[in-house]
Design an enzyme around this catalytic site. Structure first.
Site, PDB file in Angstrom:
ATOM      1  N   ASP A  18       0.850  -1.192   0.000  1.00 31.79           N
ATOM      2  CA  ASP A  18       0.000   0.000   0.000  1.00 31.79           C
ATOM      3  C   ASP A  18       0.889   1.247   0.000  1.00 31.79           C
ATOM      4  O   ASP A  18       1.828   1.336   0.797  1.00 31.79           O
ATOM      5  CB  ASP A  18      -0.862  -0.055   1.281  1.00 31.79           C
ATOM      6  CG  ASP A  18      -1.946   0.981   1.240  1.00 31.79           C
ATOM      7  OD1 ASP A  18      -1.672   2.100   0.761  1.00 31.79           O
ATOM      8  OD2 ASP A  18      -3.059   0.671   1.698  1.00 31.79           O
ATOM      9  N   LYS A  73       7.512  13.195 -29.863  1.00 29.32           N
ATOM     10  CA  LYS A  73       7.208  12.720 -31.220  1.00 29.32           C
ATOM     11  C   LYS A  73       8.185  13.341 -32.220  1.00 29.32           C
ATOM     12  O   LYS A  73       8.352  14.559 -32.250  1.00 29.32           O
ATOM     13  CB  LYS A  73       5.775  13.124 -31.617  1.00 29.32           C
ATOM     14  CG  LYS A  73       4.700  12.331 -30.907  1.00 29.32           C
ATOM     15  CD  LYS A  73       3.330  12.724 -31.442  1.00 29.32           C
ATOM     16  CE  LYS A  73       2.247  11.993 -30.680  1.00 29.32           C
ATOM     17  NZ  LYS A  73       1.480  11.076 -31.472  1.00 29.32           N
ATOM     18  N   HIS A 105      -0.875  18.920 -25.011  1.00 24.38           N
ATOM     19  CA  HIS A 105      -0.352  18.561 -26.338  1.00 24.38           C
ATOM     20  C   HIS A 105      -0.500  19.707 -27.348  1.00 24.38           C
ATOM     21  O   HIS A 105       0.438  20.057 -28.064  1.00 24.38           O
ATOM     22  CB  HIS A 105      -1.089  17.350 -26.919  1.00 24.38           C
ATOM     23  CG  HIS A 105      -1.047  16.129 -26.056  1.00 24.38           C
ATOM     24  ND1 HIS A 105      -0.015  15.862 -25.195  1.00 24.38           N
ATOM     25  CD2 HIS A 105      -1.905  15.085 -25.934  1.00 24.38           C
ATOM     26  CE1 HIS A 105      -0.250  14.708 -24.578  1.00 24.38           C
ATOM     27  NE2 HIS A 105      -1.397  14.226 -25.010  1.00 24.38           N
ATOM     28  N   LYS A 130     -13.015  13.371 -29.880  1.00 19.95           N
ATOM     29  CA  LYS A 130     -13.235  11.922 -30.006  1.00 19.95           C
ATOM     30  C   LYS A 130     -14.440  11.679 -30.897  1.00 19.95           C
ATOM     31  O   LYS A 130     -15.344  12.506 -30.968  1.00 19.95           O
ATOM     32  CB  LYS A 130     -13.552  11.337 -28.624  1.00 19.95           C
ATOM     33  CG  LYS A 130     -12.538  11.664 -27.535  1.00 19.95           C
ATOM     34  CD  LYS A 130     -11.353  10.750 -27.593  1.00 19.95           C
ATOM     35  CE  LYS A 130     -10.385  10.986 -26.447  1.00 19.95           C
ATOM     36  NZ  LYS A 130      -9.063  10.431 -26.685  1.00 19.95           N
TER      37      LYS A 130
HETATM   38  C1  BG6 Z   1      -3.364  11.219 -24.527  1.00 22.24           C
HETATM   39  C2  BG6 Z   1      -4.809  11.468 -24.221  1.00 22.24           C
HETATM   40  O1  BG6 Z   1      -2.544  12.107 -23.792  1.00 22.24           O
HETATM   41  O2  BG6 Z   1      -3.137  11.416 -25.918  1.00 22.24           O
HETATM   42  C3  BG6 Z   1      -5.711  10.587 -25.065  1.00 22.24           C
HETATM   43  O3  BG6 Z   1      -5.048  11.216 -22.845  1.00 22.24           O
HETATM   44  C4  BG6 Z   1      -5.373  10.706 -26.525  1.00 22.24           C
HETATM   45  O4  BG6 Z   1      -7.086  10.888 -24.847  1.00 22.24           O
HETATM   46  C5  BG6 Z   1      -3.873  10.524 -26.741  1.00 22.24           C
HETATM   47  O5  BG6 Z   1      -6.084   9.713 -27.232  1.00 22.24           O
HETATM   48  C6  BG6 Z   1      -3.484  10.793 -28.183  1.00 22.24           C
HETATM   49  O6  BG6 Z   1      -2.143  10.507 -28.372  1.00 22.24           O
HETATM   50  P1  BG6 Z   1      -1.598  10.147 -29.820  1.00 22.24           P
HETATM   51  O7  BG6 Z   1      -0.127  10.038 -29.630  1.00 22.24           O
HETATM   52  O8  BG6 Z   1      -2.229   8.854 -30.201  1.00 22.24           O
HETATM   53  O9  BG6 Z   1      -2.011  11.265 -30.726  1.00 22.24           O
END
Ligand code: BG6
Length: 464
Positions: free
Chosen positions: A85, A172, A230, A316
């Site tokens: 834990d 990336k 991102h 999404k």
């Molecule tokens: C993640 C998110 O940080 O990035 C996800 O939590 C998303 O919701 C993902 O799908 C996308 O990452 P990538 O590299 O597939 O564009």
């Protein structure tokens, strides 16, 4: 003095989802590429033993990328497992013992942020934090205040230089190329400003929903999940100034400077959407008003970008899965030569995923007597066959103590400052059909001149 390499990797949340989908495949790839040569300790509370933990690793690889027999064997020979834990000091005493003579552990917290505090504190109390680094996942906080509080908690046990906040977009290749491409092509960089660029748009589209992440997603939403981090990092890479010195802080300083210049969002710059059916997903509240789609217009208040809108649309259950950047240049003021139609501007199109493409929209003369032309794209596909995944790259960097591609405390806080005015239900929520480009019939939908570019087609021109 260069930072010492880590000599043991410890990951918390070792039996969880992130470990299953992401960490085991990353560890196997790192071993295959000769980038991980140290003991690996999984920590979790599952009542498991080492054999069960190894079985979980195999299962993870069978479902995510495949088992490489040689690398997997080497991975297993390095695996250790400590069960207990996170609130129990005894767990950390046992961990300290397992670390043996290691002097520079790398602790990866693949656990909910609410547990960061207790784990960081116990690591320090037990001596496991000495000479160590800590890696944490996004989203880093829920807003500016909670991000500051998380920083305070981590800083009580780790110096800022030893905190590595993951934003996997910074790992990336195609995102890093945005920086490289600009600054290593001086002719292009000379036109990379508000005199020549009309607008920038980024589409981050996913055709899938929230695939088993209902609980997490319903506490997060698109703005916190991908825009605050991102998307703002991609904007920083597209718009920051060239670093004036070498070394990791120079690059991080410029990203931070740019993020500081991004104007906090006004609700009129944002549209939020939710796909129909989201509320029926497991883990989602039946009356949830969390957005699964956001369209946003950013403004950058500096001399270089004043007046150039940066549009982002992310969501999404959209029509396709891809991330693409379109940089549109201004058009000539009038038709050139014999041209009859409206003059066209150039553009750059950077597809960041799933494939990597750089395209320049240009015009060439159409065969015939008159000096009339047509639009063509000069396209380069630019994908290394065995490129490292972002996680492989970032964990390797953290183990070497290189923070260049991690989000610094001040940059994370700048990101929250930008999105904070539109968090929660400040902006009304509109429904959209799965497979559509977000909600329709919305007044004042932030839309670039010429419309949003559909990544499945060639970019269109705005009518004059
Ligand atoms: C993640 C998110 O940080 O990035 C996800 O939590 C998303 O919701 C993902 O799908 C996308 O990452 P990538 O590299 O597939 O564009």
């Amino acid at each position: 003095m260069s930072a010492p390499d880590s000599d043991v990797l410890v990951f918390f949340g070792a039996t969880g989802d992130l470990a299953y989908k992401q960490i085991f495949p990353t560890l196997q790839a790192m071993i295959r590429h000769g980038r991980l040569d140290m003991p690996i300790v999984g920590v979790a509370k599952s009542g498991w033993n080492l054999d069960q933990f190894k079985a979980r690793a195999r299962d993870s690889l069978e479902h995510h990328g495949g088992v490489d027999p040689t690398a997997f064997e080497r991975l297993c020979s390095r695996l250790r497992y400590v069960d207990g834990d996170y609130n129990d000091p005894d767990l950390f005493k046992r961990l300290r013992k397992t670390l043996g003579g290691a002097k520079h552990p790398l602790h990866y917290l693949a656990i909910p942020p609410s547990l960061f505090g207790v784990v960081a504190e116990e690591l320090a109390r037990s001596g496991c934090a000495e000479g160590a680094r800590v890696v944490v996942e996004k989203p880093f906080g829920r807003d500016l205040a909670s991000a500051r509080e998380l920083n305070r908690v981590l800083h009580a046990s780790f110096a800022e230089d030893d905190v590595f906040r993951i934003d996997h977009y910074l790992g990336k290749e195609a995102v890093l190329n945005l920086i490289y491409f600009r600054f290593s092509n001086p002719t292009i960089e000379a036109a990379w400003n508000n005199q020549h660029v009309e607008s920038v748009q980024i589409t981050m589209a996913e055709d899938f929903g929230i695939v088993g992440r209902g609980k997490f997603y319903d506490e997060t939403g698109a703005i916190r999940d991908v825009v605050q981090n991102h998307m703002l990092q991609v904007i920083a890479c597209l718009a920051m100034d060239c670093p004036t010195a070498s070394g990791h802080e120079a690059l991080r300083d410029q990203r931070r400077r740019l993020l500081r210049a991004v104007r906090p969002l006004d609700p009129s710059d944002v549209v939020r959407g939710q796909f129909r059916g989201y509320r029926d997903e497991p883990g989602v509240a039946p009356d949830s008003d969390v957005e699964t789609f956001a369209a946003v217009r950013f403004h950058i208040d500096n001399e270089c970008w004043k007046g150039v809108p940066f549009f982002v649309r992310a969501g999404k259950r959209l029509p396709v899965t891809t991330t693409e950047v379109l940089v549109r240049f201004r058009r000539p003021p009038r038709p050139v030569l014999d041209e009859e139609g409206p003059p066209l501007g150039n553009y750059f199109r950077f597809r960041l995923s799933p494939d990597v493409v750089i395209a320049l929209g240009t015009k060439v003369k159409r065969p015939g007597e008159s000096l009339q032309g047509e639009r063509i794209e000069l396209i380069a596909h630019h994908q290394a066959p065995d490129a490292m995944t972002p996680y492989e790259r970032l964990l390797g960097d953290a183990a070497r103590g290189d923070p260049t591609l991690f989000a610094r405390e001040d940059a994370v806080e700048s990101g929250w400052r930008v999105v904070e005015p539109v968090l929660g239900d400040v902006v009304p929520l509109h429904m959209y059909e799965p497979g559509a480009w977000g909600p329709t019939d919305v007044d004042r939908f932030p839309t670039p001149e010429g419309g949003w570019h559909d990544p499945r087609e060639e970019p269109r021109e705005a009518p004059l």
